[in-house]
Design a protein around this motif. Sequence first.
Motif, PDB file in Angstrom:
ATOM      1  N   UNK A  22       0.964  -1.037  -0.060  1.00 46.92           N
ATOM      2  CA  UNK A  22      -0.040  -0.002   0.102  1.00 46.92           C
ATOM      3  C   UNK A  22       0.949   1.204   0.083  1.00 46.92           C
TER       4      UNK A  22
ATOM      5  N   UNK B 628      -6.283  -0.597  -3.409  1.00 48.36           N
ATOM      6  CA  UNK B 628      -5.685  -1.980  -2.629  1.00 48.36           C
ATOM      7  C   UNK B 628      -5.961  -1.616  -1.209  1.00 48.36           C
ATOM      8  N   UNK B 629      -6.021  -0.511  -0.790  1.00 51.75           N
ATOM      9  CA  UNK B 629      -6.342  -0.261   0.578  1.00 51.75           C
ATOM     10  C   UNK B 629      -7.610  -0.598   0.868  1.00 51.75           C
ATOM     11  N   UNK B 632      -7.699  -4.338   0.929  1.00 48.68           N
ATOM     12  CA  UNK B 632      -7.054  -5.002   2.764  1.00 48.68           C
ATOM     13  C   UNK B 632      -8.028  -4.464   3.541  1.00 48.68           C
ATOM     14  N   UNK B 633      -8.673  -3.378   3.617  1.00 47.22           N
ATOM     15  CA  UNK B 633      -9.465  -2.892   4.715  1.00 47.22           C
ATOM     16  C   UNK B 633     -10.868  -4.129   4.593  1.00 47.22           C
ATOM     17  N   UNK B 635     -10.410  -7.108   3.580  1.00 44.72           N
ATOM     18  CA  UNK B 635     -10.028  -8.189   3.983  1.00 44.72           C
ATOM     19  C   UNK B 635      -9.871  -8.477   5.604  1.00 44.72           C
ATOM     20  N   UNK B 636      -9.606  -7.269   6.150  1.00 41.61           N
ATOM     21  CA  UNK B 636      -9.412  -7.167   7.535  1.00 41.61           C
ATOM     22  C   UNK B 636     -10.779  -7.301   8.217  1.00 41.61           C
ATOM     23  N   UNK B 639     -11.967 -10.888   8.337  1.00 43.31           N
ATOM     24  CA  UNK B 639     -11.119 -11.585   9.432  1.00 43.31           C
ATOM     25  C   UNK B 639     -11.947 -11.189  10.632  1.00 43.31           C
ATOM     26  N   UNK B 640     -12.157 -10.025  10.839  1.00 52.68           N
ATOM     27  CA  UNK B 640     -12.763  -9.581  11.968  1.00 52.68           C
ATOM     28  C   UNK B 640     -14.414 -10.564  11.932  1.00 52.68           C
ATOM     29  N   UNK B 643     -13.819 -13.960  12.954  1.00 52.08           N
ATOM     30  CA  UNK B 643     -13.665 -14.065  14.406  1.00 52.08           C
ATOM     31  C   UNK B 643     -14.868 -13.704  15.424  1.00 52.08           C
TER      32      UNK B 643
ATOM     33  N   UNK C 102      -3.252   8.359   2.109  1.00 54.47           N
ATOM     34  CA  UNK C 102      -2.665   6.853   1.897  1.00 54.47           C
ATOM     35  C   UNK C 102      -2.202   6.146   2.756  1.00 54.47           C
ATOM     36  N   UNK C 109      -4.842   0.304   8.522  1.00 53.94           N
ATOM     37  CA  UNK C 109      -5.356  -1.067   7.795  1.00 53.94           C
ATOM     38  C   UNK C 109      -4.317  -2.193   8.406  1.00 53.94           C
ATOM     39  N   UNK C 112      -4.439  -2.782  11.941  1.00 47.32           N
ATOM     40  CA  UNK C 112      -5.796  -3.631  12.382  1.00 47.32           C
ATOM     41  C   UNK C 112      -5.727  -5.221  11.929  1.00 47.32           C
ATOM     42  N   UNK C 113      -5.188  -5.266  10.593  1.00 48.25           N
ATOM     43  CA  UNK C 113      -5.334  -6.627  10.189  1.00 48.25           C
ATOM     44  C   UNK C 113      -4.480  -7.510  11.011  1.00 48.25           C
ATOM     45  N   UNK C 116      -5.951  -8.365  14.336  1.00 50.58           N
ATOM     46  CA  UNK C 116      -6.626  -9.303  14.180  1.00 50.58           C
ATOM     47  C   UNK C 116      -6.206 -10.631  13.910  1.00 50.58           C
TER      48      UNK C 116
END
Lengths: 99, 648, 280
Positions: A22, B628-629, B632-633, B635-636, B639-640, B643, C102, C109, C112-113, C116
């Motif tokens: 990123x 991509x952010x 990625x967010x 994807x996070x 996962x959350x 869980x 950015x 992110x 956080x990832x 998690x």
Amino acid sequence: MNPVNYLYLAALLFTIGATGVLIRRNAIVVFMCIELMLNACNLAFVTFSRMHGNLDGQIIAFFTMVVAAAEVVVGLAIIVSLFRTRHSASVDDASLMKL
Amino acid sequence: MENLIALLIAAPLLGAAVLLAGGRRLDRVGHWIGTLLSAASFVFGLILFADLLGKNAEHRTLTQHLWTWIPVGGFQADVTFRLDQLSMTFVLLITGVGSLIHLYSVGYMEHDERRRRFFGYLNLFLAAMLLLVLADNYLLLYVGWEGVGLASYLLIGFWQHKPSAATAAKKAFLVNRVGDMGLSIAIMLMFTTFGSFAFGPVLGHTGDTSEGKLTAIGLMLLLAACGKSAQVPLQSWLGDAMEGPTPVSALIHAATMVTAGVYLIVRSGAIFNAAPDAQLAVTVVGAVTLLFGAIVGCAKDDIKKALAGSTMSQIGYMVLAAGLGPIGYVFAIMHLVTHGFFKAGLFLGAGSVMHGMNDEVDMRRYGGLRKYMPVTFITFGLGYLAIIGFPGLSGFFSKDKIIEAAFAKGGTEGWILGGAALLGAAITAFYMTRVMLMTFFGEERWRNQPTRSPEAPSAEPAAETRGEHTEPHPHESPKVMTIPMIVLAVGSVFGGAFFSIGDRFLNWLEPVTGHSEGDSPLSAATVTGATMVCLVIGVAIAWAQYGRKPVPAVAPRGSLLTRAARRDLLQDDFNHVVLVRGGEHLTRSLVYVDHTLVDGVVNGTAAGFGGMSGRLRRLQNGFVRSYAVSMFGGAALLVAATLLMRAV
Amino acid sequence: MTTPLAAYTTSTGEAFQFWVLGTIAVIGALCTVFMKRAVHSALCLAGTMIVLAVFYLANGAYFLGVVQIVVYTGAIMMLFLFVVMLVGVTAADSLKETIKGQRWLALLCGAGFGVLLFAGIGNASLKEFSGAGRANTNGNVEGLAALIFTKYVFAFEITGALLITAAVGAMVLTHRERTERAKTQRELSEQRVREGTNVPPLPAPGVYARHNAVDIAGLLPDGTPSELTVSKTLRERGQLRDVSTEALNDLRALEQRAEERLERTAIEPETFKRPEEASK
């Protein structure tokens, strides 16, 4: 030491790689970060293989490597041709798909 | 012989087609083509009439099937004509009087540039009217009905360069549409009730049907009749229809159009006989209209509008008679025929007066014309005597019968209706005497009136060429105009006696309409005497007011009733306030709701999405890393979520 | 290590190895991300990969450990280096962020990832380890081969197809079809004469005995450096050295010494200055 630490390490490396994707603009470095993420996954697979006592995880890791090799070949070719046409390896320069 | 029936309609229809499509090269002969074809239709009518007379009363119904018009499953509409005694009467009246009016128009419209077109419209009018009375089912009748509406629109607005004429035509058309809607609903009801709308099945099965349905059909038919025959509450178009050329007024008032409503009621007699409530409504409408029209006729200074009020009143008599049931059907038609004679004569006379007076219509600017137009005076006078019911003339016989029949209705209703009819007779005598006195007697008020009144601006373009705006020089009209008037005057004088002596007309029509003698509480002689008394009273009052005293050239202010009557008893104001304003308010509120609520919701949604898109668009900045952010967010978040699901 | 234990632990040696090499791996990964030059990133990544290879070996994946070193570190990373060489140094190497927000979003992110993932691993019941020994009963390579050519044979074949496709794809992507005949040397020189630009060969870089001449621009007669004499890549990298003032000052000093030797008066005693410096 509990081998779970390998998993923590894999998660850490994966996160670093993802953040690198990123943050960096140089397409080659972005690509390296992706490789880092793949390697982190491989480490997790290998650890799981050890956890379960069978070889399937290693097989998956092996396939990941092969596919990663193919991906690197194509990806680098894309970077080279992109550089040829745009004279830049910055991923931000290839931002034509916007309003 | 049946094959002639189609020719009755075909002749004027051909005339209309030829004249309207023929173009300017027919300008020189167009009026004669129209008159000839109209006369040809009359001749066909006479031949058929002779044929009918030669048969027994039971076999006097001829039908001609031309083709099947709409065959759809169980629904079948035929183009079939039916000629029975009732239709025959109408055919002769329409073609006879119509032909005379055609002839008259040759002279009256001599200077009009668009005379050919005028005759085309006249022929169209006749054809539509003939189709109406000859149709064998209500759907075909509806076609004729609409054709009459169209033709009347074209003719009333014939001088379309005058805004008033164009407005009047539009008004007539619109008011007629209300009635047309009634007829169309009645036809639909018939189809659902009887499964057909041919006269035979519909009128033959009234006994098997519930009274409620029949009443509904009857009321819808009455609405239709009100529209066409200018009965209250759809009467407002008739007065304005005087904007058309005078022959048109004569045609509308005497032979066609307004008689259509009476025809419809008499033809549908079986339905009304089985629905007493609808019948009562018919009589009420007739009684109200006959008084309404008479009162309006008293107050008008415009000779044509006075006659228009008179027409309304006389049609009211007919509708009243038709509403009385089998007692009155025959007399309704008889009065219709005699009225056709004398009202046509009166209108043609009025046209002749206008013709000689530079198209002046204000009776206060007439006076003493009997010396200058003797033929017009005599024919008009005979028509006048006929309409007020002078003994021995045609109006006497027909109107007297109607009043008798009204009393014969019996009970309180009979007294009220009969009283109204009697009162109407008195008022008729009053206003017709008034017209007569103001026009042909008294001082010559048209002297020293160099210009025409501003209320009647240069109407006919021909008037410009006819003469300078100087003092009018009253003169007799040409023969082509006076001959029809003379013929009609003869009809007015002798028609009633001819029909009544030996009950000729009654015997002729009875097989179709049926007849029954009511038991009148008053003897025939008493009724006749009362009518005579009313007549004398009406004439006397008129003489006192307009004969002995000079008529003021400017109308006095008059009483409240007079002023209201001059405004057609406020019918237009009523329509304006209730219908127009109400409609406007309704429309405005609907538009408001549409603009604020509906458009608000629609536009608000659109604007909301637009704004949201404008903001969301910023996300689409083209940079792969931004996307991509998001990935990625996402994807996070996945996962959350995983869980969380495990934790739960 | 054939018997599964409730709480599996590794030997102290492996723990020591993990903590030392794990630290190196993390540092290498961070350097990969944050090194300014792509070459340095690539080298750091190679280091991390070697550490990972050691970890594979420690986990009983002997074959993978060797493959990791031979294929990944040896082949793929070298491919990266070749491409870095091809592409050269551009402005993209800058670490300065150009997209607003950015960097913060990315770090947020990432953090956080990571949290998690850690929470997930911590929550998972991963107490029971079978150990690698049971899997490697018949030898690691033999076991893998048995699996690949039985259970995973279709995936293996398809992967082979993928590799070939990728090779062809890379060729197609990088291959440039020549649409016209290449110009001969003669034609090129004729074109140069026709256009009237650079008719003689490009001027040589400033040759100066004390320096490596390639990165020093040649001087024009007025003493300013000429752009034509040096390589574009060096100029973009900012690796040019400007020795023009130095040279002229040397010349000046030489002339002065000569004058002193010949006992003449100095014409211009001050040191030479570049025009823009003089104007300041």
